[in-house]
Write a protein that holds these residues in place. Structure first.
Motif, PDB file in Angstrom:
ATOM      1  N   LYS A 209      57.186 -18.103 -27.716  1.00 40.53           N
ATOM      2  CA  LYS A 209      58.230 -18.472 -28.502  1.00 40.53           C
ATOM      3  C   LYS A 209      58.322 -19.944 -28.544  1.00 40.53           C
ATOM      4  CE  LYS A 209      63.003 -17.750 -29.564  1.00 40.53           C
ATOM      5  NZ  LYS A 209      64.295 -16.886 -29.576  1.00 40.53           N
ATOM      6  N   LYS A 210      57.961 -20.678 -27.178  1.00 38.73           N
ATOM      7  CA  LYS A 210      58.008 -22.194 -27.164  1.00 38.73           C
ATOM      8  C   LYS A 210      56.751 -22.761 -28.158  1.00 38.73           C
ATOM      9  CE  LYS A 210      60.074 -22.452 -22.607  1.00 38.73           C
ATOM     10  NZ  LYS A 210      59.871 -22.868 -21.215  1.00 38.73           N
ATOM     11  N   ARG A 211      55.716 -21.851 -28.078  1.00 36.19           N
ATOM     12  CA  ARG A 211      54.704 -22.601 -28.955  1.00 36.19           C
ATOM     13  C   ARG A 211      54.796 -22.246 -30.178  1.00 36.19           C
ATOM     14  NH1 ARG A 211      53.118 -21.280 -23.921  1.00 36.19           N
ATOM     15  NH2 ARG A 211      51.188 -22.439 -23.006  1.00 36.19           N
ATOM     16  N   VAL A 238      46.559 -29.427 -33.285  1.00 31.99           N
ATOM     17  CA  VAL A 238      46.443 -28.889 -31.747  1.00 31.99           C
ATOM     18  C   VAL A 238      47.680 -27.839 -31.562  1.00 31.99           C
ATOM     19  CG1 VAL A 238      47.040 -29.992 -29.427  1.00 31.99           C
ATOM     20  CG2 VAL A 238      45.609 -31.402 -30.967  1.00 31.99           C
ATOM     21  N   ALA A 239      48.796 -28.092 -32.117  1.00 36.80           N
ATOM     22  CA  ALA A 239      49.945 -27.197 -31.718  1.00 36.80           C
ATOM     23  C   ALA A 239      49.576 -26.049 -32.459  1.00 36.80           C
ATOM     24  CB  ALA A 239      51.206 -27.609 -32.520  1.00 36.80           C
ATOM     25  N   HIS A 240      48.897 -25.846 -33.428  1.00 39.24           N
ATOM     26  CA  HIS A 240      48.574 -24.159 -33.962  1.00 39.24           C
ATOM     27  C   HIS A 240      47.303 -23.686 -33.191  1.00 39.24           C
ATOM     28  CE1 HIS A 240      50.934 -25.421 -37.528  1.00 39.24           C
ATOM     29  NE2 HIS A 240      50.980 -24.097 -37.911  1.00 39.24           N
ATOM     30  N   ALA A 241      46.556 -24.568 -32.716  1.00 38.26           N
ATOM     31  CA  ALA A 241      45.401 -24.164 -31.780  1.00 38.26           C
ATOM     32  C   ALA A 241      45.981 -23.498 -30.754  1.00 38.26           C
ATOM     33  CB  ALA A 241      44.431 -25.244 -31.736  1.00 38.26           C
ATOM     34  N   ASP A 242      47.057 -24.288 -30.182  1.00 38.40           N
ATOM     35  CA  ASP A 242      47.462 -23.594 -28.567  1.00 38.40           C
ATOM     36  C   ASP A 242      48.222 -22.412 -28.950  1.00 38.40           C
ATOM     37  OD1 ASP A 242      48.354 -23.634 -26.223  1.00 38.40           O
ATOM     38  OD2 ASP A 242      50.099 -24.532 -26.730  1.00 38.40           O
ATOM     39  N   TYR A 243      49.188 -22.436 -30.071  1.00 39.06           N
ATOM     40  CA  TYR A 243      49.730 -21.086 -30.434  1.00 39.06           C
ATOM     41  C   TYR A 243      48.689 -19.888 -30.772  1.00 39.06           C
ATOM     42  CZ  TYR A 243      53.221 -18.263 -33.220  1.00 39.06           C
ATOM     43  OH  TYR A 243      53.677 -17.319 -33.640  1.00 39.06           O
ATOM     44  N   TYR A 283      45.000 -10.098 -37.159  1.00 37.61           N
ATOM     45  CA  TYR A 283      44.505 -10.690 -38.410  1.00 37.61           C
ATOM     46  C   TYR A 283      45.360 -12.078 -38.792  1.00 37.61           C
ATOM     47  CZ  TYR A 283      44.276 -10.521 -43.496  1.00 37.61           C
ATOM     48  OH  TYR A 283      43.976 -10.769 -44.956  1.00 37.61           O
ATOM     49  N   GLN A 284      46.580 -12.049 -38.448  1.00 42.57           N
ATOM     50  CA  GLN A 284      47.362 -13.478 -38.561  1.00 42.57           C
ATOM     51  C   GLN A 284      46.755 -14.434 -37.763  1.00 42.57           C
ATOM     52  OE1 GLN A 284      49.766 -13.806 -40.906  1.00 42.57           O
ATOM     53  NE2 GLN A 284      49.524 -11.369 -41.250  1.00 42.57           N
ATOM     54  N   CYS A 285      46.127 -14.362 -36.792  1.00 41.98           N
ATOM     55  CA  CYS A 285      45.619 -15.510 -35.882  1.00 41.98           C
ATOM     56  C   CYS A 285      44.245 -15.920 -36.572  1.00 41.98           C
ATOM     57  CB  CYS A 285      44.972 -14.672 -34.531  1.00 41.98           C
ATOM     58  SG  CYS A 285      46.329 -14.570 -33.496  1.00 41.98           S
ATOM     59  N   GLN A 286      43.494 -14.931 -37.276  1.00 38.72           N
ATOM     60  CA  GLN A 286      42.543 -15.485 -38.061  1.00 38.72           C
ATOM     61  C   GLN A 286      42.871 -16.120 -39.352  1.00 38.72           C
ATOM     62  OE1 GLN A 286      39.470 -15.030 -36.908  1.00 38.72           O
ATOM     63  NE2 GLN A 286      40.681 -13.840 -34.992  1.00 38.72           N
ATOM     64  N   LEU A 287      43.924 -15.683 -40.035  1.00 33.48           N
ATOM     65  CA  LEU A 287      44.483 -16.485 -41.147  1.00 33.48           C
ATOM     66  C   LEU A 287      44.934 -17.872 -40.910  1.00 33.48           C
ATOM     67  CD1 LEU A 287      46.751 -13.935 -43.355  1.00 33.48           C
ATOM     68  CD2 LEU A 287      44.209 -14.668 -43.695  1.00 33.48           C
TER      69      LEU A 287
END
Length: 480
Positions: A209-211, A238-243, A283-287
């Motif tokens: 949730k923090k990410r 960077v934030a999205h990649a970490d998430y 699937y959402q990660c890939q998007l």
């Protein structure tokens, strides 16, 4: 075995035909109850409605307790939509509203109290087909009150969006939902097998949730300084990649849990739910990787707009102040008396694809229908040709340039008159929205279809009750 209604009256119970209502009331409940009373007291109508309701009775005669009477289910189902309420308010009315309890067959000495889950389970027994049959009976009863014997039905059709119970979708909040549900299922199933893989599930969810919040709160820079804009864009990536990386870590952990549980409890149907949420999260990660990190433009048909209401569509009808609506289109066809003759839930369809279907369905139900009016969104040359086969006049305005033949057809006095009256469909649609069709709280496409059909039936019953109330008021004034 379930029955239509209990024929044995209780102590102190008032016969439905003897119930009186305040004819000066402007509330929706007395109008609905007046319409239901009219159906009950008319022997022919009552038999027809009961025959339609009996399709809900299970053919298994050894299935336990009798269950709620079908008449009560009809009352509760239509009341919920007519007053556009949730089940909590419906429960309060069912247990405390005097006139409603009389309509349900409860006398003053009856202490029976309904339960919330009982109402939900019984209303869910309705199917769109059963509700459509009852709706036809109600509309024909209304026509007997307002329609002259040889008067043709002149209908008008239009579509509008009934929203689903979905929040505005973004890639990151859809991933958040998928991981949250995946973690919940994995934790529950592993704990039942006394596995300790997810003993820190609460901590894992908090870190995820923090990410999520960090990625969500970063906005693109609007600075004129290109260096600042690039720096902010880098922070976002960077934030999205970490998430995404943390989400994928949880996905791998859930996959390990799934494989372990498949060995231990191979027949557990709940494993399909866990597998579903794992696939959704992946699937959402890939998007997100494609959109944010690889700077791709995602095609519309690859996007998902709700993980809980899968049938949700992204609809933009060009309304002022309403750039987008999340739900499904519903096409309705209504007559000049305000009754909805037929409706269609449009899944991945546009107006011009249901032009003929909606008219044909209404014509089969009401053969006296001779005319239907549309707006330009329903136009196509093929639609006009098909409509003219079974309608006396099809009021279908043409898009684009007109030929001399089009000018002659669209300039006919009857065509112009019907076209001017077509805007009345907007007030009919507004009545449907007031009676529940603003947003559908029921889950799944089956629940959505049932909810829409109940709203159409409830609105027609409300219309019938309004006519009966007006007629009774006029009769009382004359008697006075």
């Amino acid at each position: 075995m379930r029955q239509t209604i209990n024929s044995q009256m209780q102590l102190g119970e008032i016969d439905i035909s003897a119930i009186t209502f305040n004819l000066r009331s402007r509330d929706d409940i007395p109008r609905l109850l007046l319409a239901l009373q009219y159906i009950w007291t008319n022997q022919e109508l009552r038999v027809q409605v009961f025959q339609a309701l009996e399709a809900m009775i299970s053919t298994d005669r050894n299935n336990g307790r009798p269950g709620m009477d079908l008449w009560k289910i009809l009352v509760f189902g239509t009341l919920r939509l007519v007053i556009n309420c949730n089940y909590d308010r419906l429960l309060e009315l069912a247990n405390e509203h005097g006139s409603l309890r009389k309509m349900l067959g409860h006398g003053p000495y009856c202490e029976h109290q309904y339960k919330l889950q009982t109402l939900q389970d019984n209303i869910a027994l309705f199917t769109p087909e059963i509700l459509d049959k009852i709706n036809q009976i109600v509309v024909k009863a209304g026509h007997l009150l307002v329609k002259k014997k040889e008067e043709p039905i002149c209908a008008r059709a239009d579509s509008f969006v009934v929203k689903t119970n979905a929040h505005f979708p973004t890639d990151i909040n859809l991933l958040r939902n998928a991981v949250r549900k995946m973690t919940d299922w994995a934790t529950t199933l592993s704990c039942q097998q006394q596995e300790s893989l997810w003993r820190q599930s609460r901590y894992l969810q908090e870190q995820h949730k923090k990410r999520f919040h960090k990625a969500r709160n970063l906005k693109r820079s609007t600075s004129t300084n290109e260096t600042l804009r690039d720096a902010r864009q880098n922070d976002i990536e960077v934030a999205h990649a970490d998430y995404v990386a943390y989400s994928q870590k949880l996905i791998r952990k859930a996959e390990t849990t799934l494989n372990l549980l498949k060995i231990r409890t191979p027949g557990d149907g709940r494993l399909k739910e866990l597998e579903r949420w794992i696939k959704d999260a992946d699937y959402q990660c890939q998007l997100i990787i494609r959109r944010v990190l690889n700077h791709e433009s995602i095609p519309h048909n690859e996007k998902i707009f709700s993980l809980f209401e899968r049938h949700t569509e992204w609809i933009s009808k060009g309304k002022a102040g309403v750039p987008v609506e999340l739900g499904l289109r519903v096409c309705v066809l209504q007559d000049q008396f305000g009754f909805t003759l037929h409706h269609l839930v449009m899944e991945k369809q546009t107006d011009d694809q249901v032009t003929v279907t909606i008219a044909e369905g209404a014509k089969q139900r009401f053969p006296e229908m001779s005319q239907v009016s549309y707006d330009r969104g329903f136009w196509s040359p093929e639609n006009l040709e098909k409509l003219e086969v079974f309608l006396d006049r099809a009021i279908l305005p043409k898009k684009g340039r007109w030929s001399e033949q089009d000018r002659s057809r669209d300039g006919h006095p009857e065509f112009i008159r019907a076209k001017r009256k077509h805007s009345a469909v907007e007030s009919d649609i507004n009545a449907l929205e007031q009676h529940g069709l603003d947003r559908c709280p029921d889950t799944g496409i089956d629940g959505y279809r049932r909810y829409v059909a109940l709203a159409v039936l409830g609105t027609n019953l409300h219309r019938l009750g309004s006519l009966l109330q007006k007629e009774a008021s006029q009769a009382a004034q004359k008697a006075a």
